[in-house]
Write an enzyme that holds these catalytic residues in place. Structure first.
Site, short mmCIF file in Angstrom:
data_model
loop_
_atom_site.label_atom_id
_atom_site.label_comp_id
_atom_site.label_asym_id
_atom_site.label_seq_id
_atom_site.Cartn_x
_atom_site.Cartn_y
_atom_site.Cartn_z
N ALA A 12 0.88 -1.17 0.00
CA ALA A 12 0.00 0.00 0.00
C ALA A 12 0.92 1.22 0.00
O ALA A 12 2.14 1.08 -0.13
CB ALA A 12 -0.91 -0.05 1.21
N MET A 14 2.46 3.34 2.05
CA MET A 14 3.70 3.44 2.83
C MET A 14 4.71 2.36 2.45
O MET A 14 5.89 2.65 2.24
CB MET A 14 3.39 3.36 4.33
N ASN A 104 2.03 1.43 12.26
CA ASN A 104 1.71 2.20 13.46
C ASN A 104 1.12 1.27 14.51
O ASN A 104 -0.05 1.36 14.86
CB ASN A 104 0.69 3.29 13.13
N SER A 130 7.78 7.71 10.37
CA SER A 130 6.94 8.89 10.15
C SER A 130 7.38 9.68 8.93
O SER A 130 8.56 9.74 8.62
CB SER A 130 6.99 9.82 11.36
N GLY A 132 4.69 10.17 6.27
CA GLY A 132 3.67 10.01 5.23
C GLY A 132 4.29 9.45 3.96
O GLY A 132 5.42 8.93 3.96
N LYS A 184 6.86 6.53 18.53
CA LYS A 184 6.06 6.91 17.35
C LYS A 184 4.65 7.31 17.76
O LYS A 184 4.06 8.24 17.21
CB LYS A 184 6.03 5.75 16.33
N HIS A 187 4.84 10.69 19.14
CA HIS A 187 5.02 11.59 17.98
C HIS A 187 3.65 11.93 17.39
O HIS A 187 3.33 13.08 17.12
CB HIS A 187 5.90 10.91 16.92
N ASN A 188 2.84 10.91 17.21
CA ASN A 188 1.52 11.15 16.62
C ASN A 188 0.61 11.93 17.56
O ASN A 188 -0.19 12.75 17.11
CB ASN A 188 0.86 9.81 16.23
N GLU A 191 1.60 15.32 17.15
CA GLU A 191 1.09 15.71 15.82
C GLU A 191 -0.40 16.13 15.93
O GLU A 191 -0.82 17.14 15.37
CB GLU A 191 1.27 14.51 14.88
N ARG A 289 -11.31 15.99 17.86
CA ARG A 289 -11.57 15.15 16.67
C ARG A 289 -12.86 14.37 16.87
O ARG A 289 -13.66 14.21 15.94
CB ARG A 289 -10.42 14.19 16.42
#
Ligand code: 6PG
Length: 472
Positions: A12, A14, A104, A130, A132, A184, A187-188, A191, A289
């Site tokens: 896919a 990534m 992830n 990370s 994208g 990670k 990190h998100n 983000e 969100r």
């Protein structure tokens, strides 16, 4: 013929881009996807790199194509698909082969998988990636977790494909087992907070200052030349400038205001709560969100309750915009201070010894939160690696003093005018609570003791005490 040096499973977005990146760095890569049609499509898109890639129809073929000891990167949907993939690989792989989960993953799954794999002769690495699509192709930030001895076996290729900051690779081994995926996840989480605060500032410019998208875009573009310079600010300026070819209107106005989320932000907040470390910026972003996704409910509430009425606030547009820039900077300090504090608590709880300066360094390029700000964080942590909170380091405390008043004005103005600013408001509340030596928890303790005899400490005596509540 076993002549690939590494394999990638899952083509896919990534996985495909990561495979191309590895090939581009001179490695021969075996590739496998559950459906071969996707592999064929991928090979067609590989251009001049096609000779570096070995497409495989079956897992057996894939394993046979890689030279042992084989490093195999799995880039499939997090969760059960990873377990299924590992189960399918295990009987085909031989001693010393390495399975690298680059998705992830929830770090708790990585802990479990690492434990299960330790019963075999295979090595397991949980790796956060990370950046994208573009990052995966041109250089992501790579956060590695697993046995330290396994890292040198993949270090060369990971450093080669990673982003570089002033020539330094943005890839590092961060600790045993789930360390890479935990970092990670945080990190998100950061983000999420960063994106939410940017969205709040956009909302204030759009609704409070009645600025059209193109004008807001110009403000973000200008901010990208100052202390806020970052990938997220840069893409925000670009997004706000884009025009929908179908309607000729700003694209942003045609996008439904209901945010998706795959879980990493929520996991960050859950882990922070579980460790008792405030991560209010991340929590606010996750909550925002979730509320955004309840579009129908919000439309109904607007009908029932009406929009909030403005009850005052500043009117000088330029002054508000100048404050917004500083407020965003202050909000970022809160989010990063919290995110690093969560990592520091996790590092102790899981005995990872997470290297904070290194984490800040490998986030300076390649990843979604890359920014000028992270270079300053890496400098601050290099000087004081064990500091309890980023906000009290000399450089950040100075920065915070400079943007304290603007953040206060922005949040007050947002409240007075009914602009939602949940993450920015959480930042000022966090700082106001954090920096107050004398708080109000004496009352909480008294209440707990009153209704549950939980006891409290006195400021003037040692030991546990109870209050004279019977006589009150
Ligand atoms: C990155 C991104 C990447 C992905 C997120 C989006 O670092 O490259 O964070 O991991 O875009 O999974 O997450 P949400 O769908 O939860 O926003």
């Amino acid at each position: 013929m076993a002549n690939a040096e590494i394999g990638v499973i899952g083509l896919a977005v990534m996985g495909a881009n990561l495979a191309l990146n590895i090939a581009d760095n001179g490695y021969k890569v075996a590739v496998f996807n559950r459906t071969y049609a996707r592999t064929e499509e991928f090979m067609k898109s590989a251009g001049e790199l096609v000779g570096q890639l070995i497409p495989c129809k079956t897992l057996e073929e894939f394993i046979a194509a890689i030279r042992p000891p084989r490093p195999v990167i799995i880039m499939v949907k997090a969760g059960e698909p990873v377990d299924m993939q590992i189960q399918a690989l295990k009987p085909l792989m031989t001693d010393d082969d390495i399975i690298i989960d680059a998705g992830n993953a929830n770090f708790r799954d990585t802990l479990r998988r690492g434990e299960e794999m330790s019963q075999t002769a295979l090595t397991f690495i949980g790796m956060g990636v990370s950046g994208g699509e573009e990052g995966a192709r041109r250089g992501p930030s790579i956060m590695v977790g697993g046995k330290q001895a396994s890292y040198p076996r993949v270090q060369k290729v990971l450093e080669a494909i990673s982003a570089k900051y002033n020539g330094e690779p943005c890839a590092a081994w961060l600790g045993e087992n789930g360390a890479g995926h935990f970092v990670k996840t945080i990190h998100n989480g950061i983000e999420y907070a960063d994106m939410q605060m940017i969205a709040e500032v956009y909302g204030i410019m759009r609704d409070r200052l009645a600025m059209p998208a193109a004008e807001i875009s110009d403000v973000f573009a200008k901010w990208n030349e100052g202390p806020l310079e970052s990938y997220l600010i840069e893409i925000t300026a670009k997004v706000l400038k884009a025009i929908d070819p179908k309607t000729d209107r700003p694209m942003i106005e045609l996008i439904l205001d209901a945010a998706g989320q795959k879980g990493t932000g929520r996991w960050s907040a859950i882990e922070a709560l579980q460790m008792g470390v405030p991560a209010t910026g991340i929590e606010a972003a996750v909550a925002a969100r979730s509320l955004s996704a309840a579009k129908d409910e919000r439309l109904h509430a607007e009908k029932v309750l009406g929009l909030p009425q403005s009850i005052g606030g500043a009117d000088d547009k330029d002054a508000v915009i100048a404050d917004l820039e500083m407020a965003l900077l202050a909000g970022k300090i809160a989010a990063y201070a919290q995110g690093f504090a969560v990592m520091s608590a996790a590092s102790k709880e899981f005995s990872w010894g997470l290297p904070m300066p290194t984490i800040a360094k490998i986030w300076r390029a390649g990843c979604i939160i890359q920014s000028r700000f992270l270079d300053e964080i890496s400098t601050a942590f290099s000087k004081e690696p064990d500091v309890a909170n980023l906000a009290v380091t000399p450089s950040f405390s100075k920065m915070l003093q400079d943007c304290d008043a603007p953040l206060r004005r922005v949040v007050s103005d947002a409240v007075l005018n009914g602009s939602p600013a949940v993450a920015l408001a959480s930042a000022i509340s966090y700082f106001d609570t954090y920096r107050r030596g004398q708080g109000t928890a004496n009352l909480i303790q008294a209440q707990r003791d009153f209704f549950g005899a939980h006891g409290f400490k006195r400021v003037d005596e040692e030991g546990d005490h109870h209050g004279p509540w019977g006589s009150s």
